[in-house]
Scaffold this motif. Sequence first.
Motif, PDB file in Angstrom:
ATOM      1  N   UNK A 429       0.811  -1.212   0.000  1.00 52.73           N
ATOM      2  CA  UNK A 429       0.000   0.000   0.000  1.00 52.73           C
ATOM      3  C   UNK A 429       0.848   1.267   0.000  1.00 52.73           C
ATOM      4  N   UNK A 430       2.152   1.118   0.183  1.00 50.71           N
ATOM      5  CA  UNK A 430       3.059   2.276   0.115  1.00 50.71           C
ATOM      6  C   UNK A 430       3.512   2.512  -1.311  1.00 50.71           C
ATOM      7  N   UNK A 431       3.968   1.431  -1.952  1.00 54.51           N
ATOM      8  CA  UNK A 431       4.513   1.567  -3.306  1.00 54.51           C
ATOM      9  C   UNK A 431       3.517   1.230  -4.398  1.00 54.51           C
ATOM     10  N   UNK A 432       2.426   0.538  -4.042  1.00 56.31           N
ATOM     11  CA  UNK A 432       1.468   0.109  -5.052  1.00 56.31           C
ATOM     12  C   UNK A 432       1.932  -1.100  -5.837  1.00 56.31           C
ATOM     13  N   UNK A 433       3.049  -1.650  -5.457  1.00 58.17           N
ATOM     14  CA  UNK A 433       3.615  -2.786  -6.181  1.00 58.17           C
ATOM     15  C   UNK A 433       2.867  -4.064  -5.843  1.00 58.17           C
ATOM     16  N   UNK A 434       2.554  -4.856  -6.877  1.00 60.77           N
ATOM     17  CA  UNK A 434       1.929  -6.151  -6.662  1.00 60.77           C
ATOM     18  C   UNK A 434       2.983  -7.147  -6.199  1.00 60.77           C
ATOM     19  N   UNK A 435       2.634  -7.943  -5.210  1.00 59.62           N
ATOM     20  CA  UNK A 435       3.557  -8.940  -4.678  1.00 59.62           C
ATOM     21  C   UNK A 435       2.894 -10.305  -4.732  1.00 59.62           C
ATOM     22  N   UNK A 436       3.573 -11.242  -5.357  1.00 58.44           N
ATOM     23  CA  UNK A 436       3.054 -12.601  -5.427  1.00 58.44           C
ATOM     24  C   UNK A 436       3.267 -13.303  -4.083  1.00 58.44           C
ATOM     25  N   UNK A 437       2.410 -14.242  -3.785  1.00 65.95           N
ATOM     26  CA  UNK A 437       2.548 -15.064  -2.568  1.00 65.95           C
ATOM     27  C   UNK A 437       2.785 -14.220  -1.330  1.00 65.95           C
ATOM     28  N   UNK A 438       1.905 -13.253  -1.105  1.00 61.48           N
ATOM     29  CA  UNK A 438       2.113 -12.294  -0.022  1.00 61.48           C
ATOM     30  C   UNK A 438       1.116 -12.418   1.122  1.00 61.48           C
ATOM     31  N   UNK A 439      -0.085 -12.935   0.876  1.00 61.19           N
ATOM     32  CA  UNK A 439      -1.145 -12.918   1.890  1.00 61.19           C
ATOM     33  C   UNK A 439      -1.731 -14.318   2.063  1.00 61.19           C
ATOM     34  N   UNK A 440      -1.671 -14.893   3.267  1.00 61.96           N
ATOM     35  CA  UNK A 440      -2.310 -16.197   3.501  1.00 61.96           C
ATOM     36  C   UNK A 440      -3.810 -16.039   3.736  1.00 61.96           C
ATOM     37  N   UNK A 441      -4.573 -16.985   3.244  1.00 63.07           N
ATOM     38  CA  UNK A 441      -6.025 -17.012   3.420  1.00 63.07           C
ATOM     39  C   UNK A 441      -6.375 -18.267   4.216  1.00 63.07           C
ATOM     40  N   UNK A 442      -7.262 -18.124   5.210  1.00 59.99           N
ATOM     41  CA  UNK A 442      -7.602 -19.269   6.059  1.00 59.99           C
ATOM     42  C   UNK A 442      -9.111 -19.506   6.090  1.00 59.99           C
ATOM     43  N   UNK A 443      -9.465 -20.768   6.242  1.00 57.26           N
ATOM     44  CA  UNK A 443     -10.857 -21.210   6.280  1.00 57.26           C
ATOM     45  C   UNK A 443     -11.406 -21.056   7.695  1.00 57.26           C
ATOM     46  N   UNK A 444     -12.571 -20.443   7.870  1.00 59.82           N
ATOM     47  CA  UNK A 444     -13.192 -20.424   9.202  1.00 59.82           C
ATOM     48  C   UNK A 444     -13.506 -21.843   9.660  1.00 59.82           C
ATOM     49  N   UNK A 445     -12.931 -22.242  10.773  1.00 56.24           N
ATOM     50  CA  UNK A 445     -13.116 -23.605  11.258  1.00 56.24           C
ATOM     51  C   UNK A 445     -12.779 -23.674  12.724  1.00 56.24           C
ATOM     52  N   UNK A 446     -13.033 -24.820  13.309  1.00 53.01           N
ATOM     53  CA  UNK A 446     -12.652 -25.054  14.699  1.00 53.01           C
ATOM     54  C   UNK A 446     -11.132 -25.095  14.813  1.00 53.01           C
ATOM     55  N   UNK A 447     -10.642 -24.924  16.035  1.00 53.69           N
ATOM     56  CA  UNK A 447      -9.205 -24.966  16.278  1.00 53.69           C
ATOM     57  C   UNK A 447      -8.708 -26.405  16.189  1.00 53.69           C
ATOM     58  N   UNK A 448      -7.400 -26.558  16.096  1.00 51.19           N
ATOM     59  CA  UNK A 448      -6.785 -27.888  16.044  1.00 51.19           C
ATOM     60  C   UNK A 448      -6.965 -28.590  17.401  1.00 51.19           C
ATOM     61  N   UNK A 449      -7.049 -29.914  17.456  1.00 56.08           N
ATOM     62  CA  UNK A 449      -7.080 -30.816  16.306  1.00 56.08           C
ATOM     63  C   UNK A 449      -8.505 -31.229  15.953  1.00 56.08           C
ATOM     64  N   UNK A 450      -8.933 -30.954  14.749  1.00 57.06           N
ATOM     65  CA  UNK A 450     -10.231 -31.421  14.265  1.00 57.06           C
ATOM     66  C   UNK A 450     -10.046 -31.946  12.853  1.00 57.06           C
ATOM     67  N   UNK A 451     -11.009 -32.728  12.414  1.00 56.10           N
ATOM     68  CA  UNK A 451     -10.979 -33.250  11.061  1.00 56.10           C
ATOM     69  C   UNK A 451     -11.969 -32.541  10.172  1.00 56.10           C
ATOM     70  N   UNK A 452     -12.087 -33.033   8.952  1.00 55.71           N
ATOM     71  CA  UNK A 452     -12.868 -32.333   7.940  1.00 55.71           C
ATOM     72  C   UNK A 452     -14.361 -32.307   8.244  1.00 55.71           C
ATOM     73  N   UNK A 453     -14.867 -33.271   8.996  1.00 58.25           N
ATOM     74  CA  UNK A 453     -16.314 -33.347   9.185  1.00 58.25           C
ATOM     75  C   UNK A 453     -16.875 -32.171   9.974  1.00 58.25           C
ATOM     76  N   UNK A 454     -16.024 -31.409  10.650  1.00 64.45           N
ATOM     77  CA  UNK A 454     -16.534 -30.204  11.317  1.00 64.45           C
ATOM     78  C   UNK A 454     -17.095 -29.209  10.305  1.00 64.45           C
TER      79      UNK A 454
END
Length: 791
Positions: A429-454
């Motif tokens: 946001x300072x330089x306006x430069x696009x950066x690849x692989x810069x922001x992680x995205x996470x799925x709303x879910x229960x905390x560890x340890x849980x499996x997919x059925x949650x």
Amino acid sequence: MSPQDLPRIQTAASELDQTLYDELTSLVRGPVFKRSDTQFYDRSRTFNGKIQLLSKVVVSPLDAKDVSAIVRFCSQHQLSPSVKAGGYGIAGWAVAGDIVVDMSMIKDVDIEAPIPAADGTVVTWTRLKDMPEPGSKGKGRAVASQADASSSANASTYMAQPLQDSTRVSTKRPREQEEVPDNSQPPRPVRGFGYNPWTSFDAASHGTGSFLRGPALPPVDGEVPREPPRNRPRLDTSQQPSSLLHAPPLEKRQSSSGSSSELSSSGSAHTFDSRASFALSTGTADTTPPPQSEKESVSPPAASATATPGGADPFGYISGTTPSRLPVYGGVDPPVPTFSPSSAPGSSSPWSSSGVTASPFGLPGSLSVNATPFALPNLLGMAPGTNASTPAGPIQPVHNHAYVTFGAGVKQKEVDIYAADHPLEGTDIVTGEKKAAAVPYHVPSSAHPVGSSTMILAGFGFISRMYGLSIDNIVEVEMVLSDGRIVIVNKDEDPDLWWAIRGAGPAFGIATRYKVKAYPVPVVFAGNLIYRFHRATAPSLIKHFRDCIKGAPRELYANVLLTAGPADKDSLVVIQMCYVGPKEKGMEYLQAISSWDGERCLLNEVNEKSYLNQQDSVAQVLRGKSGRQWFMRSSLIHSLPDEVVNKTVFAFANTPIGCTWIFELAGGAIADYEDTCLPKEQREAIWTVAALHQWEMGIDDPRCISAAEDWMKDVIGPVSLGGPLPTFLGRHETPERTMASFGKNWPRLADLKRKYDPEGLFKNNFWPLDKDGQPIGELYNEPPSPGPEEM
């Protein structure tokens, strides 16, 4: 009705007939294991050790077509399937059937940015039916076929095809039991000797981990020392007669007379040796035991150079079977650009322009954030090897959400690690430069340890107050129905089934793949405040905490735990907070909560860290262990009145070691959604309440169960909204409590169950009715507890 009079599951502990075994192996590509096979028990092991396994065979399908073949096989031969996909480990439903469908080999994970429509106004995603089949690595597509006449209206359906060749797959262990992920998965950075990222939970906080492993706390004046559970006459679900077990009782826990450490004002008596930290980060850890004098700093034990054995318990950092300190994903990550999400889901510009500063809430011993050698370069949009202490300007995500696709065999921690390792592009946001692989995205879910059925059982976690439950963020599910059809369920295909599976999914089919929304969460201001439990002061602390977070914004998650071990810290009050936004705003809540002066704070390690690390925090504090006996009860409440607080503390003071009670702040975005089978009354709850009890095998102390039941009935019951979120349904639930989880939506849900599973094939889960719609006994669809000679 006494436990001995309740109906029990009727499955016999016997091998599958050889003819049926041969038929089943000819139908699926995945491996099939008899009871006599070594891997049968490895693949059917549950987190709760109090389960007597009676299944005849375990099948590990490779895709939905394998699952379809298994379902048809079960229907044809009147066999009962159960699904082991990470859920229901405590209740035992995952392994209650004649055939255990072990989903651990359906492991594909993928993340993608939204796809703009031609007019640029609508975003969409790659449909599951157009994605590569699991394990194909992009070399194929699912082939659609004409749905049969019995197909639900307009469902995207493709049928399981007969196996055309006899090629068998490797019987390799599930990845969570491996030392290193297999080659079919994207390469991951080396984390250090003996580190198993899938089953270690100490990454949440080095400070908390060191504190919990430290010397026992001195006795508290006026408190009776808490005792471990004791052997009593059996009061369980076994078919064996009541008798005393032969296993000796646990040793009474003793306080360390010489360990009355002077606790510093900053929290803990333990500090980290920077030399050990550097050694761990470079893989050259010194294995010299740390100093034990209370005047010396106590370093966490160095990581062992010995590989973690397959099947090591997932909380092994407590028992010493896995390293107690992880080289990366440490408790305090390097400074990361901060952002300020809008309180409403879907905000297009959630990022602030605030700069990066080191948090003053570093670990005791002045280990500052900038000084830590543990780095996650990809979270900063930096090339490997870049100095993490000098990042570029704050990064703004290009997309307000992304889509993650994953197989049913993937645990939530694996999804989070994959997301952290595969960030999407951002803009400086300072330089306006696009950066690849810069922001992680996470799925709303229960905390560890849980499996997919949650994902289809509610799924409440740290960012649910911002973005809703897991069921609110699913966009598609690939599922096998009771007649063997494979359908892609979404909001456009079959509205009734779409409504039902989001909250009650396991009762309607076997989910094989999920497509879910994920949101940019590069850093959180989060951690623990730990106090000694004292019945005289704990009510004041809980009330203070409650009042501090009243009216909190959606960006704040918070809970308070009363935990009675296990380990050398018998009685603690732990406050956890997670603020998804600027550190400065989160600090306001931290300062308000920590202003309570009724007791000395033993540890304050709230700091900026990755969301991935925070997901480990509940498991770390619970100090749980796979293979113990586990029991869970939960409920939902609108308010936390003083009377409930006072009675809770009084009751908790008499629980045995191994009990944890928790109040979690709910509300926020959870109440925004009304198009699932979870009723609005449940969604509007302000608190989720849960009792999580664990105790060693060979012990039969009725208090381990009765303490939770009595608390829920006598203290929480009068203010409860009914049943818990379906995610928290536990062992030996009554039909009434299960029905109450769905409230006014139960009649419609029951009608749809009769439509989609008329013969009740999927009965080995929470569903409390038989195929005729009649309530069943508490133990009918649960495996029994082992008898005395088996414990």
